[in-house]
Design an enzyme around this catalytic site. Structure first.
Site, mmCIF file in Angstrom:
data_model
loop_
_atom_site.group_PDB
_atom_site.id
_atom_site.type_symbol
_atom_site.label_atom_id
_atom_site.label_comp_id
_atom_site.label_asym_id
_atom_site.label_seq_id
_atom_site.Cartn_x
_atom_site.Cartn_y
_atom_site.Cartn_z
ATOM 1 N N GLY A 13 0.779 -1.235 0.000
ATOM 2 C CA GLY A 13 0.000 0.000 0.000
ATOM 3 C C GLY A 13 0.807 1.279 0.000
ATOM 4 O O GLY A 13 0.314 2.318 0.425
ATOM 5 N N ARG A 66 -15.025 -14.134 -11.322
ATOM 6 C CA ARG A 66 -14.513 -12.747 -11.254
ATOM 7 C C ARG A 66 -15.665 -11.757 -11.273
ATOM 8 O O ARG A 66 -15.629 -10.730 -10.598
ATOM 9 C CB ARG A 66 -13.603 -12.457 -12.457
ATOM 10 C CG ARG A 66 -12.271 -13.165 -12.410
ATOM 11 C CD ARG A 66 -11.351 -12.670 -13.541
ATOM 12 N NE ARG A 66 -10.163 -13.493 -13.632
ATOM 13 C CZ ARG A 66 -9.113 -13.418 -12.815
ATOM 14 N NH1 ARG A 66 -9.100 -12.509 -11.850
ATOM 15 N NH2 ARG A 66 -8.079 -14.210 -12.955
ATOM 16 N N ARG A 92 -5.544 -8.256 -9.117
ATOM 17 C CA ARG A 92 -6.680 -8.964 -9.710
ATOM 18 C C ARG A 92 -7.018 -8.316 -11.046
ATOM 19 O O ARG A 92 -6.904 -7.096 -11.186
ATOM 20 C CB ARG A 92 -7.934 -8.837 -8.812
ATOM 21 C CG ARG A 92 -7.792 -9.369 -7.438
ATOM 22 C CD ARG A 92 -7.942 -10.858 -7.357
ATOM 23 N NE ARG A 92 -9.190 -11.335 -7.925
ATOM 24 C CZ ARG A 92 -9.385 -12.617 -8.254
ATOM 25 N NH1 ARG A 92 -8.441 -13.495 -8.092
ATOM 26 N NH2 ARG A 92 -10.554 -12.997 -8.762
ATOM 27 N N HIS A 110 0.965 1.023 -12.971
ATOM 28 C CA HIS A 110 1.714 -0.172 -13.400
ATOM 29 C C HIS A 110 3.214 0.143 -13.362
ATOM 30 O O HIS A 110 3.633 1.193 -13.853
ATOM 31 C CB HIS A 110 1.282 -0.573 -14.816
ATOM 32 C CG HIS A 110 1.987 -1.791 -15.305
ATOM 33 N ND1 HIS A 110 1.689 -3.053 -14.833
ATOM 34 C CD2 HIS A 110 3.003 -1.954 -16.178
ATOM 35 C CE1 HIS A 110 2.487 -3.931 -15.414
ATOM 36 N NE2 HIS A 110 3.300 -3.287 -16.233
ATOM 37 N N ASP A 146 -3.565 -4.133 -18.571
ATOM 38 C CA ASP A 146 -2.644 -2.995 -18.677
ATOM 39 C C ASP A 146 -2.644 -2.374 -20.078
ATOM 40 O O ASP A 146 -1.595 -1.943 -20.582
ATOM 41 C CB ASP A 146 -1.211 -3.419 -18.267
ATOM 42 C CG ASP A 146 -1.162 -3.952 -16.844
ATOM 43 O OD1 ASP A 146 -1.881 -3.416 -15.983
ATOM 44 O OD2 ASP A 146 -0.402 -4.909 -16.588
ATOM 45 N N GLU A 175 6.410 6.245 -8.992
ATOM 46 C CA GLU A 175 4.980 5.886 -8.875
ATOM 47 C C GLU A 175 4.280 6.826 -7.899
ATOM 48 O O GLU A 175 3.151 7.265 -8.121
ATOM 49 C CB GLU A 175 4.830 4.439 -8.390
ATOM 50 C CG GLU A 175 5.301 3.393 -9.380
ATOM 51 C CD GLU A 175 5.011 1.976 -8.914
ATOM 52 O OE1 GLU A 175 3.956 1.728 -8.328
ATOM 53 O OE2 GLU A 175 5.865 1.100 -9.153
HETATM 54 C C1 GRF Z 1 3.406 -1.177 -7.387
HETATM 55 O O1 GRF Z 1 4.657 -1.389 -7.983
HETATM 56 C C2 GRF Z 1 2.340 -0.994 -8.436
HETATM 57 O O2 GRF Z 1 2.783 -0.332 -9.576
HETATM 58 C C3 GRF Z 1 2.003 -2.407 -8.782
HETATM 59 O O3 GRF Z 1 2.053 -3.106 -7.546
HETATM 60 C C4 GRF Z 1 2.932 -2.433 -6.656
HETATM 61 C C5 GRF Z 1 2.144 -2.097 -5.425
HETATM 62 O O4 GRF Z 1 2.932 -1.512 -4.436
HETATM 63 N N1 GRF Z 1 0.742 -2.494 -9.483
HETATM 64 P P1 GRF Z 1 2.247 -0.855 -3.160
HETATM 65 O O5 GRF Z 1 1.322 -1.911 -2.572
HETATM 66 O O6 GRF Z 1 1.498 0.359 -3.615
HETATM 67 O O7 GRF Z 1 3.377 -0.530 -2.257
#
Ligand code: GRF
Length: 206
Positions: A13, A66, A92, A110, A146, A175
């Site tokens: 998270g 799903r 998921r 991503h 994606d 990110e």
């Molecule tokens: C991140 O690298 C995100 O891009 C990917 O999963 C990872 C999650 O990291 N989809 P976090 O749980 O936000 O630390």
């Protein structure tokens, strides 16, 4: 418009944290209404609790398909007034049940420069491929994996002595900038989707 966010998680998270921090320090005009994890006991749930945000675990294992799982997600998100869904490390694949309920309002982060290295473990894929530049992508989610329209990307170098872990950490820093920034553009009504291309309108002059 202030965004009412539902953040879906499966792990640490840290991206959730970047959104919570941006909300609390005024960089992001949004409120996280609920955090939903498909896995019990993950650290993201603690982060939510620390910020006094409601956090629930909805295990996918309790559902036969799903679509049934996504139906329960939609119900939980709608019940809390969510208008925008953020997939922040949510491991998921989501179905049209969720995408149709929040049309054009589901965003994913991503850890690769799409369209290179979709799916799981984007950082490892980039390293093993021998890419010299890696990074992250924030995009609208469509029914593919994606494949949705790209909102923003941030690049980092791949260094000679990188391991998956060092590269992962360098990408994560980006990110944590990219996701709150993209959400703020959405909040400001500055994202215009034209086919595959997302135009980011200029900020209104003050
Ligand atoms: C991140 O690298 C995100 O891009 C990917 O999963 C990872 C999650 O990291 N989809 P976090 O749980 O936000 O630390």
């Amino acid at each position: 418009m202030t965004l009412s966010l539902g953040v879906l998680v499966s792990g640490s998270g840290s991206n959730l944290q970047s959104v919570l921090d941006a909300c609390s320090d005024g960089r992001l005009d949004a409120a996280v209404r609920v955090v939903v994890s498909n896995k019990p006991g993950v650290f993201a749930l603690e982060r939510a609790a620390k910020s006094a945000v409601e956090a629930i675990t909805l295990s996918h294992k309790a559902f036969a398909s799903r679509e049934a799982y996504d139906g329960a997600l939609v119900e939980a998100l709608r019940a809390r007034g969510v208008d925008t869904v953020v997939l922040a490390g949510f491991m998921r694949i989501v179905t049209p049940v969720l995408l149709d309920a929040f049309r054009g309002r589901v965003i994913n982060i991503h850890p690769a420069l799409l369209p290179a290295f979709p799916g799981v473990d984007g950082q490892r894929q980039a390293l093993e491929y021998g890419a010299k530049v890696a990074g992250c992508t924030v995009h609208f989610v469509d029914a593919g994996t994606d494949t949705g329209p790209i909102i923003t990307q941030r690049a980092v170098p791949v260094l000679e002595d990188d391991t998956v872990e060092t590269l992962r950490a360098r990408i994560l820093v980006e990110e944590h900038k990219a996701l709150p920034a993209a959400l703020q553009w959405l909040a400001e009504g500055r994202l215009v989707v034209e086919g595959r291309r997302v135009r980011v309108l200029d900020a209104p002059s003050r």
